[in-house]
Design a protein around this motif. Structure first.
Motif, short mmCIF file in Angstrom:
data_model
loop_
_atom_site.label_atom_id
_atom_site.label_comp_id
_atom_site.label_asym_id
_atom_site.label_seq_id
_atom_site.Cartn_x
_atom_site.Cartn_y
_atom_site.Cartn_z
N VAL A 1 27.93 -2.77 -1.33
CA VAL A 1 29.19 -3.51 -1.37
C VAL A 1 30.24 -2.70 -0.64
O VAL A 1 30.39 -1.49 -0.89
CB VAL A 1 29.64 -3.80 -2.81
CG1 VAL A 1 31.03 -4.43 -2.82
CG2 VAL A 1 28.64 -4.69 -3.52
N ARG A 2 30.95 -3.34 0.27
CA ARG A 2 32.01 -2.66 1.01
C ARG A 2 33.32 -3.40 0.79
O ARG A 2 33.35 -4.61 0.62
CB ARG A 2 31.70 -2.63 2.51
CG ARG A 2 30.46 -1.86 2.89
CD ARG A 2 30.36 -1.67 4.39
NE ARG A 2 30.32 -2.94 5.11
CZ ARG A 2 31.11 -3.27 6.13
NH1 ARG A 2 32.06 -2.44 6.54
NH2 ARG A 2 30.98 -4.44 6.74
N TYR A 3 34.39 -2.63 0.81
CA TYR A 3 35.74 -3.19 0.77
C TYR A 3 36.42 -2.85 2.09
O TYR A 3 36.54 -1.67 2.44
CB TYR A 3 36.54 -2.62 -0.40
CG TYR A 3 36.01 -3.04 -1.75
CD1 TYR A 3 36.46 -4.21 -2.35
CD2 TYR A 3 35.05 -2.28 -2.40
CE1 TYR A 3 35.96 -4.62 -3.59
CE2 TYR A 3 34.55 -2.68 -3.64
CZ TYR A 3 35.01 -3.84 -4.22
OH TYR A 3 34.52 -4.24 -5.44
N VAL A 4 36.82 -3.87 2.82
CA VAL A 4 37.42 -3.66 4.13
C VAL A 4 38.77 -4.38 4.18
O VAL A 4 38.96 -5.42 3.53
CB VAL A 4 36.51 -4.15 5.27
CG1 VAL A 4 35.22 -3.37 5.30
CG2 VAL A 4 36.22 -5.65 5.12
N LEU A 5 39.67 -3.84 4.94
CA LEU A 5 40.99 -4.43 5.06
C LEU A 5 40.94 -5.72 5.87
O LEU A 5 40.21 -5.81 6.86
CB LEU A 5 41.95 -3.45 5.72
CG LEU A 5 42.34 -2.21 4.89
CD1 LEU A 5 43.15 -1.25 5.76
CD2 LEU A 5 43.10 -2.60 3.64
N THR A 6 41.71 -6.68 5.46
CA THR A 6 41.93 -7.89 6.23
C THR A 6 43.03 -7.62 7.25
O THR A 6 43.64 -6.55 7.24
CB THR A 6 42.38 -9.03 5.30
OG1 THR A 6 43.64 -8.66 4.72
CG2 THR A 6 41.36 -9.26 4.19
N PRO A 7 43.33 -8.58 8.14
CA PRO A 7 44.48 -8.37 9.03
C PRO A 7 45.76 -8.06 8.27
O PRO A 7 46.56 -7.21 8.70
CB PRO A 7 44.57 -9.71 9.77
CG PRO A 7 43.14 -10.18 9.84
CD PRO A 7 42.54 -9.77 8.52
N ALA A 8 45.97 -8.71 7.13
CA ALA A 8 47.16 -8.40 6.32
C ALA A 8 47.12 -6.97 5.82
O ALA A 8 48.15 -6.27 5.78
CB ALA A 8 47.26 -9.37 5.14
N GLY A 9 45.94 -6.51 5.44
CA GLY A 9 45.80 -5.12 4.99
C GLY A 9 46.04 -4.12 6.09
O GLY A 9 46.70 -3.09 5.89
N HIS A 10 45.54 -4.43 7.29
CA HIS A 10 45.74 -3.51 8.42
C HIS A 10 47.22 -3.37 8.76
O HIS A 10 47.65 -2.32 9.26
CB HIS A 10 44.96 -3.99 9.64
CG HIS A 10 43.49 -3.66 9.59
ND1 HIS A 10 43.03 -2.36 9.63
CD2 HIS A 10 42.40 -4.46 9.48
CE1 HIS A 10 41.71 -2.37 9.57
NE2 HIS A 10 41.29 -3.62 9.47
N GLU A 11 48.01 -4.40 8.50
CA GLU A 11 49.43 -4.32 8.78
C GLU A 11 50.16 -3.35 7.86
O GLU A 11 51.31 -2.99 8.10
CB GLU A 11 50.07 -5.70 8.70
CG GLU A 11 49.72 -6.60 9.87
CD GLU A 11 50.59 -7.85 9.93
OE1 GLU A 11 51.62 -7.90 9.23
OE2 GLU A 11 50.22 -8.78 10.67
N LEU A 12 49.46 -2.89 6.80
CA LEU A 12 50.05 -1.89 5.90
C LEU A 12 49.87 -0.46 6.43
O LEU A 12 50.45 0.47 5.87
CB LEU A 12 49.44 -2.00 4.51
CG LEU A 12 49.87 -3.21 3.69
CD1 LEU A 12 49.02 -3.33 2.43
CD2 LEU A 12 51.35 -3.11 3.33
N ARG A 13 49.07 -0.29 7.48
CA ARG A 13 48.86 1.06 8.01
C ARG A 13 50.18 1.76 8.36
O ARG A 13 50.41 2.89 7.93
CB ARG A 13 47.94 1.03 9.23
CG ARG A 13 47.75 2.41 9.89
CD ARG A 13 46.89 2.32 11.13
NE ARG A 13 45.53 1.97 10.79
CZ ARG A 13 44.59 2.85 10.43
NH1 ARG A 13 44.89 4.15 10.37
NH2 ARG A 13 43.38 2.46 10.13
N PRO A 14 51.08 1.14 9.15
CA PRO A 14 52.34 1.84 9.45
C PRO A 14 53.19 2.09 8.21
O PRO A 14 53.97 3.05 8.19
CB PRO A 14 53.04 0.90 10.44
CG PRO A 14 52.38 -0.42 10.29
CD PRO A 14 50.97 -0.15 9.88
#
Length: 231
Positions: A74-87
């Motif tokens: 099982v993996r947990y990966v960021l969605t596009p919304a999650g990736h926008e939290l990087r900055p």
């Protein structure tokens, strides 16, 4: 989601999710590329597995992360919304290192330090074959004083018990000094020269140890004291 602030302000709406205890630290781990539950646990070692599972479910429901099952994995990966939290995470790390400089003894965690160091190894400069770096933290309880990083070309493993391999080099320091090096508060050269850190092993390898690790990006952030005019 956490308790509502009952405000239309987008900051308030975002914080209804993100300001629950541990949530943003889990996002931090996902941003660094950690995907599996047990690896996420090592990035937040003082968080209970039950609470971690709950927070991950909340992030999935909120559309921040996606749970993917691949066979027994099982993996947990960021969605596009999650990736926008990087900055957002990066900006918080910069602000925190600049303005929240004081560390209490309870903030010093060898598990987290070793886990972070293991994922920032420059495999291109570590000697070929198996390299074993033993860490001895003089100011830590005996049951958590000794750690090993077992480094190969493809990966690095963190061990809190002797893996049974020949040790390449041994790094001895207080946990506080090693954390200060990792945060960029103390340079490797200054630490070695002052005796705050000692490295045992063949001379060529002793000298090379600092180059085996890539410090986190926030380590290079200028501190306010560094920017004061010099008299």
């Amino acid at each position: 989601m956490g308790s509502s602030y009952y405000q239309f302000c987008p900051v308030a709406k975002a914080m209804e999710l993100l300001d629950e205890r541990w949530t943003l630290l889990i996002v931090r781990e996902l941003v660094t590329g950690t995907e599996h539950f047990n690896d996420l646990r090592r990035g937040v070692p003082r968080m209970s597995p039950t609470l971690l599972s709950k927070r991950l479910q909340q992030l999935v429901r909120a559309g921040i992360a996606e749970r993917r099952s691949e066979g027994h994995q099982v993996r947990y990966v960021l969605t596009p919304a999650g990736h926008e939290l990087r900055p957002v995470v990066e900006a918080l790390s910069v602000w925190g290192i600049r303005w929240i400089g004081e560390l209490g003894d309870a903030d010093l965690d060898p598990k987290l330090l070793m886990w972070d160091m293991h994922r920032r190894i420059d495999h291109d400069v570590v000697p070929a074959g198996r390299t074993v770096v033993r860490f001895v933290f003089s100011d830590v309880a005996a049951n958590a004083r000794h750690w090993w990083l077992v480094i190969t070309a493809a990966q690095a493993d963190v061990c809190d018990v002797d893996p049974g391999f020949d040790v390449t080099v041994t790094v001895s320091a207080s946990l506080r000094h090693m954390v200060e090096i990792w945060r960029g508060d103390l340079g490797w050269t200054a630490a070695l020269r002052s005796g705050a850190v000692a490295v045992q092993g063949p001379e060529t390898l002793r000298r090379a140890v600092p180059d085996w690790f890539t410090l986190p990006p926030f380590a290079s952030v200028p501190r306010p004291a560094d920017e004061l005019p010099q008299g």
